[in-house]
Design a protein around this motif. Structure first.
Motif, PDB file in Angstrom:
ATOM      1  N   LEU A 195     -47.203  38.895 -46.668  1.00 42.74           N
ATOM      2  CA  LEU A 195     -46.796  39.870 -47.671  1.00 42.74           C
ATOM      3  C   LEU A 195     -47.965  40.748 -48.110  1.00 42.74           C
ATOM      4  CD1 LEU A 195     -44.840  41.016 -49.828  1.00 42.74           C
ATOM      5  CD2 LEU A 195     -45.553  39.119 -51.308  1.00 42.74           C
ATOM      6  N   ILE A 196     -49.087  40.129 -48.457  1.00 49.71           N
ATOM      7  CA  ILE A 196     -50.239  40.884 -48.954  1.00 49.71           C
ATOM      8  C   ILE A 196     -50.749  41.856 -47.890  1.00 49.71           C
ATOM      9  CG2 ILE A 196     -52.624  40.698 -49.748  1.00 49.71           C
ATOM     10  CD1 ILE A 196     -51.836  37.939 -50.923  1.00 49.71           C
ATOM     11  N   LEU A 197     -50.837  41.395 -46.668  1.00 53.59           N
ATOM     12  CA  LEU A 197     -51.345  42.250 -45.589  1.00 53.59           C
ATOM     13  C   LEU A 197     -50.385  43.403 -45.292  1.00 53.59           C
ATOM     14  CD1 LEU A 197     -52.692  39.350 -43.377  1.00 53.59           C
ATOM     15  CD2 LEU A 197     -54.106  41.140 -44.445  1.00 53.59           C
ATOM     16  N   ARG A 198     -49.093  43.146 -45.377  1.00 54.05           N
ATOM     17  CA  ARG A 198     -48.131  44.238 -45.194  1.00 54.05           C
ATOM     18  C   ARG A 198     -48.246  45.255 -46.315  1.00 54.05           C
ATOM     19  NH1 ARG A 198     -46.847  46.750 -42.495  1.00 54.05           N
ATOM     20  NH2 ARG A 198     -44.671  47.224 -43.013  1.00 54.05           N
ATOM     21  N   PRO A 213     -33.508  32.486 -34.288  1.00 54.42           N
ATOM     22  CA  PRO A 213     -33.473  32.759 -35.728  1.00 54.42           C
ATOM     23  C   PRO A 213     -33.746  31.504 -36.555  1.00 54.42           C
ATOM     24  CG  PRO A 213     -31.247  32.603 -34.886  1.00 54.42           C
ATOM     25  CD  PRO A 213     -32.157  32.477 -33.693  1.00 54.42           C
ATOM     26  N   ASN A 214     -34.510  31.674 -37.610  1.00 56.22           N
ATOM     27  CA  ASN A 214     -34.735  30.627 -38.602  1.00 56.22           C
ATOM     28  C   ASN A 214     -35.179  31.297 -39.905  1.00 56.22           C
ATOM     29  OD1 ASN A 214     -37.653  30.997 -38.563  1.00 56.22           O
ATOM     30  ND2 ASN A 214     -37.654  29.876 -36.613  1.00 56.22           N
ATOM     31  N   LEU A 215     -35.306  30.502 -40.966  1.00 56.93           N
ATOM     32  CA  LEU A 215     -35.625  31.076 -42.274  1.00 56.93           C
ATOM     33  C   LEU A 215     -36.991  31.752 -42.287  1.00 56.93           C
ATOM     34  CD1 LEU A 215     -34.998  31.540 -45.259  1.00 56.93           C
ATOM     35  CD2 LEU A 215     -35.929  29.255 -45.723  1.00 56.93           C
ATOM     36  N   LYS A 216     -37.984  31.132 -41.664  1.00 56.25           N
ATOM     37  CA  LYS A 216     -39.319  31.735 -41.658  1.00 56.25           C
ATOM     38  C   LYS A 216     -39.297  33.094 -40.966  1.00 56.25           C
ATOM     39  CE  LYS A 216     -41.807  27.325 -41.835  1.00 56.25           C
ATOM     40  NZ  LYS A 216     -42.746  26.411 -41.141  1.00 56.25           N
ATOM     41  N   ALA A 217     -38.602  33.172 -39.854  1.00 57.50           N
ATOM     42  CA  ALA A 217     -38.493  34.449 -39.147  1.00 57.50           C
ATOM     43  C   ALA A 217     -37.772  35.481 -40.012  1.00 57.50           C
ATOM     44  CB  ALA A 217     -37.762  34.254 -37.828  1.00 57.50           C
ATOM     45  N   GLU A 218     -36.748  35.038 -40.716  1.00 50.93           N
ATOM     46  CA  GLU A 218     -36.002  35.944 -41.598  1.00 50.93           C
ATOM     47  C   GLU A 218     -36.908  36.516 -42.695  1.00 50.93           C
ATOM     48  OE1 GLU A 218     -32.456  35.504 -44.933  1.00 50.93           O
ATOM     49  OE2 GLU A 218     -32.455  34.142 -43.207  1.00 50.93           O
ATOM     50  N   ILE A 219     -37.760  35.658 -43.275  1.00 47.99           N
ATOM     51  CA  ILE A 219     -38.668  36.119 -44.328  1.00 47.99           C
ATOM     52  C   ILE A 219     -39.711  37.079 -43.756  1.00 47.99           C
ATOM     53  CG2 ILE A 219     -40.429  35.360 -45.964  1.00 47.99           C
ATOM     54  CD1 ILE A 219     -38.789  32.743 -46.262  1.00 47.99           C
ATOM     55  N   VAL A 220     -40.308  36.700 -42.627  1.00 50.58           N
ATOM     56  CA  VAL A 220     -41.318  37.556 -41.996  1.00 50.58           C
ATOM     57  C   VAL A 220     -40.734  38.927 -41.670  1.00 50.58           C
ATOM     58  CG1 VAL A 220     -42.721  37.865 -39.917  1.00 50.58           C
ATOM     59  CG2 VAL A 220     -42.715  35.659 -41.102  1.00 50.58           C
ATOM     60  N   GLU A 221     -39.579  38.931 -41.059  1.00 53.09           N
ATOM     61  CA  GLU A 221     -38.954  40.198 -40.684  1.00 53.09           C
ATOM     62  C   GLU A 221     -38.505  40.982 -41.914  1.00 53.09           C
ATOM     63  OE1 GLU A 221     -36.022  38.678 -38.046  1.00 53.09           O
ATOM     64  OE2 GLU A 221     -37.506  38.213 -36.473  1.00 53.09           O
ATOM     65  N   GLY A 222     -38.137  40.259 -42.994  1.00 49.77           N
ATOM     66  CA  GLY A 222     -37.785  40.931 -44.238  1.00 49.77           C
ATOM     67  C   GLY A 222     -38.965  41.650 -44.855  1.00 49.77           C
ATOM     68  N   MET A 223     -40.177  41.231 -44.510  1.00 48.62           N
ATOM     69  CA  MET A 223     -41.403  41.915 -44.951  1.00 48.62           C
ATOM     70  C   MET A 223     -41.868  42.955 -43.939  1.00 48.62           C
ATOM     71  SD  MET A 223     -43.484  38.581 -46.354  1.00 48.62           S
ATOM     72  CE  MET A 223     -42.838  37.572 -47.694  1.00 48.62           C
ATOM     73  N   GLU A 224     -41.036  43.232 -42.959  1.00 52.11           N
ATOM     74  CA  GLU A 224     -41.304  44.222 -41.916  1.00 52.11           C
ATOM     75  C   GLU A 224     -42.524  43.851 -41.082  1.00 52.11           C
ATOM     76  OE1 GLU A 224     -41.437  48.008 -43.872  1.00 52.11           O
ATOM     77  OE2 GLU A 224     -39.333  47.915 -44.472  1.00 52.11           O
ATOM     78  N   ALA A 225     -42.732  42.550 -40.917  1.00 44.34           N
ATOM     79  CA  ALA A 225     -43.752  42.037 -40.009  1.00 44.34           C
ATOM     80  C   ALA A 225     -43.060  41.497 -38.762  1.00 44.34           C
ATOM     81  CB  ALA A 225     -44.581  40.955 -40.693  1.00 44.34           C
ATOM     82  N   THR A 226     -43.851  41.034 -37.794  1.00 40.18           N
ATOM     83  CA  THR A 226     -43.310  40.529 -36.533  1.00 40.18           C
ATOM     84  C   THR A 226     -43.489  39.020 -36.476  1.00 40.18           C
ATOM     85  OG1 THR A 226     -43.857  42.595 -35.396  1.00 40.18           O
ATOM     86  CG2 THR A 226     -43.462  40.651 -34.014  1.00 40.18           C
ATOM     87  N   TYR A 227     -42.399  38.304 -36.284  1.00 43.77           N
ATOM     88  CA  TYR A 227     -42.443  36.847 -36.160  1.00 43.77           C
ATOM     89  C   TYR A 227     -42.642  36.487 -34.694  1.00 43.77           C
ATOM     90  CZ  TYR A 227     -40.917  31.962 -36.394  1.00 43.77           C
ATOM     91  OH  TYR A 227     -40.841  30.576 -36.304  1.00 43.77           O
ATOM     92  N   VAL A 228     -43.581  35.568 -34.443  1.00 45.53           N
ATOM     93  CA  VAL A 228     -43.865  35.132 -33.074  1.00 45.53           C
ATOM     94  C   VAL A 228     -43.757  33.616 -33.006  1.00 45.53           C
ATOM     95  CG1 VAL A 228     -45.554  35.074 -31.209  1.00 45.53           C
ATOM     96  CG2 VAL A 228     -45.464  37.058 -32.737  1.00 45.53           C
ATOM     97  N   SER A 229     -42.887  33.126 -32.146  1.00 47.76           N
ATOM     98  CA  SER A 229     -42.814  31.687 -31.887  1.00 47.76           C
ATOM     99  C   SER A 229     -43.820  31.335 -30.805  1.00 47.76           C
ATOM    100  CB  SER A 229     -41.413  31.285 -31.430  1.00 47.76           C
ATOM    101  OG  SER A 229     -41.417  29.954 -30.949  1.00 47.76           O
ATOM    102  N   THR A 230     -44.707  30.388 -31.099  1.00 47.06           N
ATOM    103  CA  THR A 230     -45.707  29.981 -30.109  1.00 47.06           C
ATOM    104  C   THR A 230     -45.079  29.211 -28.962  1.00 47.06           C
ATOM    105  OG1 THR A 230     -46.180  28.027 -31.469  1.00 47.06           O
ATOM    106  CG2 THR A 230     -47.593  29.962 -31.768  1.00 47.06           C
ATOM    107  N   GLY A 322     -44.456  43.342 -54.192  1.00 43.09           N
ATOM    108  CA  GLY A 322     -43.631  42.824 -53.108  1.00 43.09           C
ATOM    109  C   GLY A 322     -42.162  42.775 -53.459  1.00 43.09           C
ATOM    110  N   GLU A 323     -41.856  42.448 -54.712  1.00 41.22           N
ATOM    111  CA  GLU A 323     -40.459  42.432 -55.159  1.00 41.22           C
ATOM    112  C   GLU A 323     -39.862  43.836 -55.118  1.00 41.22           C
ATOM    113  OE1 GLU A 323     -38.063  39.682 -56.851  1.00 41.22           O
ATOM    114  OE2 GLU A 323     -39.028  39.488 -54.897  1.00 41.22           O
ATOM    115  N   MET A 324     -40.672  44.833 -55.455  1.00 39.22           N
ATOM    116  CA  MET A 324     -40.189  46.216 -55.414  1.00 39.22           C
ATOM    117  C   MET A 324     -40.049  46.723 -53.981  1.00 39.22           C
ATOM    118  SD  MET A 324     -39.740  47.148 -58.568  1.00 39.22           S
ATOM    119  CE  MET A 324     -39.695  48.934 -58.461  1.00 39.22           C
ATOM    120  N   THR A 325     -40.947  46.288 -53.117  1.00 42.66           N
ATOM    121  CA  THR A 325     -40.976  46.794 -51.746  1.00 42.66           C
ATOM    122  C   THR A 325     -39.973  46.078 -50.852  1.00 42.66           C
ATOM    123  OG1 THR A 325     -43.353  47.222 -52.054  1.00 42.66           O
ATOM    124  CG2 THR A 325     -42.497  47.333 -49.804  1.00 42.66           C
TER     125      THR A 325
END
Length: 369
Positions: A195-198, A213-230, A322-325
């Motif tokens: 969040l901070i880096l975005r 799909p999972n919750l962590k990916a949903e949160i990451v993508e909700g912050m307009e970042a890219t989720y990567v599964s190792t 972050g809440e506003m964005t």
């Protein structure tokens, strides 16, 4: 009053106990703040203390009250307290220095002594109880509009401090404009770092083991970042796509990943370590290659520990932005409430057994005036 405690050094000793109710007068010079505890977040630190991996009781006690992520409401204040009032929502910092020059300049997260003090972790009781009192220096106000994020203020302060340190350190380069960041680990610290880096405008790749799909990916993508599964792509493969990152933020608790990240950092980059890796694991590292690349490439490694008052304020400001964005995204981190101090066994079970328990927190009391 009730409290959840452990017997340090004794594995699986978590239990409910009775302790004395604190008084405002316990803090001298009119600087006391008495707080009613509403919620307390728990994490791997509490689990590891219950596993007897570390943690020490305050001098004179044979038990340690757990909990270092607190959200509460001010009940009373000393005559010298001006920045909070009864009824305000607050959190409280964790680390306290020993006797050092830093005691007088507000740097409670830094000490020149070998011995350190952390509430709920080392030599100071924590917040998993009904009330606590502390010096006003360590009490941080939380805006009413962020009360639904409650216990995230403490982990947010850790991420905020670490990233702030990276930017401050690289001022030595005169001009530093990082564009890409890798966040290793998608627990609460990693997600809040994302969040901070975005919010700072970086392109962020957040790595975790789970396949979307999972919750962590949903949160990451909700912050307009890219989720990567190792399990699907390696760090090296992402580097081929995005280039080397200017910031790598490690929050995995895995020493192999912590050291392995060194090979992927960009010129003038910063590697941030926020996790603790216990044990005695050994890993091979291309030391000569890294030494050459890091010295000639102006690269930096930063280790960051619990935050002070100013970092809490930075983190709270970023929670508000972050809440506003990204409205409604941050709250998804708060996954597993536990009702009441009496349910300490369920609290610990979630920490130990439930892989989906992204953020466990205890509802200690109702938020009723």
């Amino acid at each position: 009053m009730k409290a959840i405690a452990v017997t340090p050094g004794k594995p699986n000793s978590v239990h409910l106990t009775d302790i004395s109710t604190p008084k405002l007068e316990d803090i001298p010079n009119g600087r006391g703040v008495l707080v009613k505890v509403l919620k307390v977040g728990v994490d791997a630190t509490d689990r590891e203390i219950n596993d007897a991996l570390y943690g020490n009781a305050p001098i004179g006690d044979d038990y340690l009250v757990l909990g270092h992520e607190v959200f509460g409401r001010v009940e009373a204040i000393g005559e010298q307290v001006t920045h909070v009032s009864p009824g305000d929502y607050v959190t409280c910092t964790v680390r306290r220095p020993g006797a050092s020059i830093y005691d007088s300049i507000g740097r409670s997260d830094i000490t020149s002594e070998e011995t350190y003090y952390e509430r709920g972790i080392n030599l100071l009781h924590g917040y998993l109880t009904e009330y606590f009192v502390d010096d006003a220096e360590f009490i941080v106000r939380i805006p009413v509009g962020l009360r639904h994020l409650h216990v995230l203020a403490e982990p947010m302060s850790c991420s905020a401090k670490a990233i702030h340190q990276a930017y401050e350190a690289q001022k030595r380069l005169q001009v530093w404009e990082p564009r890409t960041a890798f966040v290793m680990g998608a627990g609460q610290i990693g997600l809040l770092a994302t969040l901070i880096l975005r919010l700072r405008g970086l392109q962020v790749y957040t790595f975790a083991r789970g396949v979307a799909p999972n919750l962590k990916a949903e949160i990451v993508e909700g912050m307009e970042a890219t989720y990567v599964s190792t399990r699907e792509r390696s760090i090296a493969e992402v580097v081929e796509e995005s280039g080397k990152p200017d910031i790598i933020f490690d929050a995995t608790g895995n020493s192999s990943i912590s050291f392995g990240a060194m090979e992927h950092l960009n010129l003038n980059g910063v590697l941030i370590w926020t996790s603790i890796t216990g044990g005695k694991d050994l890993h091979e590292t291309p030391a000569d290659k890294l030494n050459l690349e890091w010295v000639l490439g102006n690269k930096m490694l930063i280790g960051s520990v619990n935050a002070n008052f100013r970092h809490f304020e930075m983190g709270i400001a970023d929670l508000a932005l972050g809440e506003m964005t990204y409205p409604g995204v941050i709250e998804k981190i708060l996954t597993h409430p536990v009702e009441g101090l009496d349910n300490y066994a369920e609290m610990m079970r979630l920490l130990v057994e439930d892989p989906d328990a992204l953020k466990v927190f205890v509802n200690v009391a109702d938020d009723i005036e």
